[in-house]
Design a protein around this motif. Structure first.
Motif, PDB file in Angstrom:
ATOM      1  N   GLN A 229       0.820  -1.214   0.000  1.00  0.00           N
ATOM      2  CA  GLN A 229       0.000   0.000   0.000  1.00  0.00           C
ATOM      3  C   GLN A 229       0.853   1.264   0.000  1.00  0.00           C
ATOM      4  N   ALA A 230       2.170   1.094   0.025  1.00  0.00           N
ATOM      5  CA  ALA A 230       3.119   2.219   0.069  1.00  0.00           C
ATOM      6  C   ALA A 230       2.794   3.165   1.217  1.00  0.00           C
ATOM      7  N   GLN A 231       2.630   2.581   2.394  1.00  0.00           N
ATOM      8  CA  GLN A 231       2.342   3.405   3.566  1.00  0.00           C
ATOM      9  C   GLN A 231       3.124   2.907   4.760  1.00  0.00           C
ATOM     10  N   GLY A 232       3.256   3.763   5.721  1.00  0.00           N
ATOM     11  CA  GLY A 232       3.921   3.416   6.958  1.00  0.00           C
ATOM     12  C   GLY A 232       4.792   4.546   7.452  1.00  0.00           C
ATOM     13  N   GLN A 233       4.778   4.714   8.782  1.00  0.00           N
ATOM     14  CA  GLN A 233       5.620   5.729   9.408  1.00  0.00           C
ATOM     15  C   GLN A 233       6.145   5.192  10.721  1.00  0.00           C
ATOM     16  N   VAL A 234       7.336   5.688  11.079  1.00  0.00           N
ATOM     17  CA  VAL A 234       7.914   5.356  12.366  1.00  0.00           C
ATOM     18  C   VAL A 234       8.404   6.639  13.018  1.00  0.00           C
TER      19      VAL A 234
END
Length: 140
Positions: free
Chosen positions: A97-102
């Motif tokens: 989904q081409a998503q994500g954050q840290v």
């Protein structure tokens, strides 16, 4: 032999000009020494010995000095400090989904999983590397 040593000198010099990494300059210096040996009336074996000896001497004396000046200097940036650090997933990481954050060291980064797995929000991860503006992580 004068023509041979001149031709060798020009060939090694042109070869050096075509390449970037100080590949044949040592042999160009040796060919020049062979040319001088010819001019002084040295025999063929002495000319070859002078060529090999001067080439080897030039290589050993100047290679370490030249590599010091030609080696690109790598400057660590603040971004490099997050590599190897622990991070907290603030948005589920899903590569498909081409998503994500840290959040790592107080900064929010876009993130992708190194193993191509979904990592839910709230999990601890380890930063493996930086690719562009994203960190590549794996579960801790």
């Amino acid at each position: 032999m004068t023509i041979f040593w001149l031709a060798a000198f020009f060939a090694f010099s042109i070869g050096e000009a075509v390449t970037v990494g100080l590949v044949s300059v040592w042999f160009a210096v040796g060919a020049l020494a062979g040319l001088f040996a010819t001019a002084l009336g040295a025999g063929l074996w002495l000319q070859i010995t002078v060529f090999l000896g001067v080439s080897a001497l030039a290589l050993t004396l100047f290679k370490s000095l030249s590599s010091k000046f030609l080696k690109p200097k790598v400057s660590a940036t603040n971004a490099d400090r997050v590599i190897g650090a622990a991070a907290l997933v603030t948005e589920t990481i899903d590569n498909t989904q081409a998503q994500g954050q840290v959040k790592v060291k107080g900064q929010i980064w876009s993130a992708r999983s190194a193993q191509d797995i979904v990592i839910p929000a709230g999990r601890d991860v380890k930063v493996l590397r930086i690719e562009g503006v994203k960190v590549i992580v794996e579960p801790a």
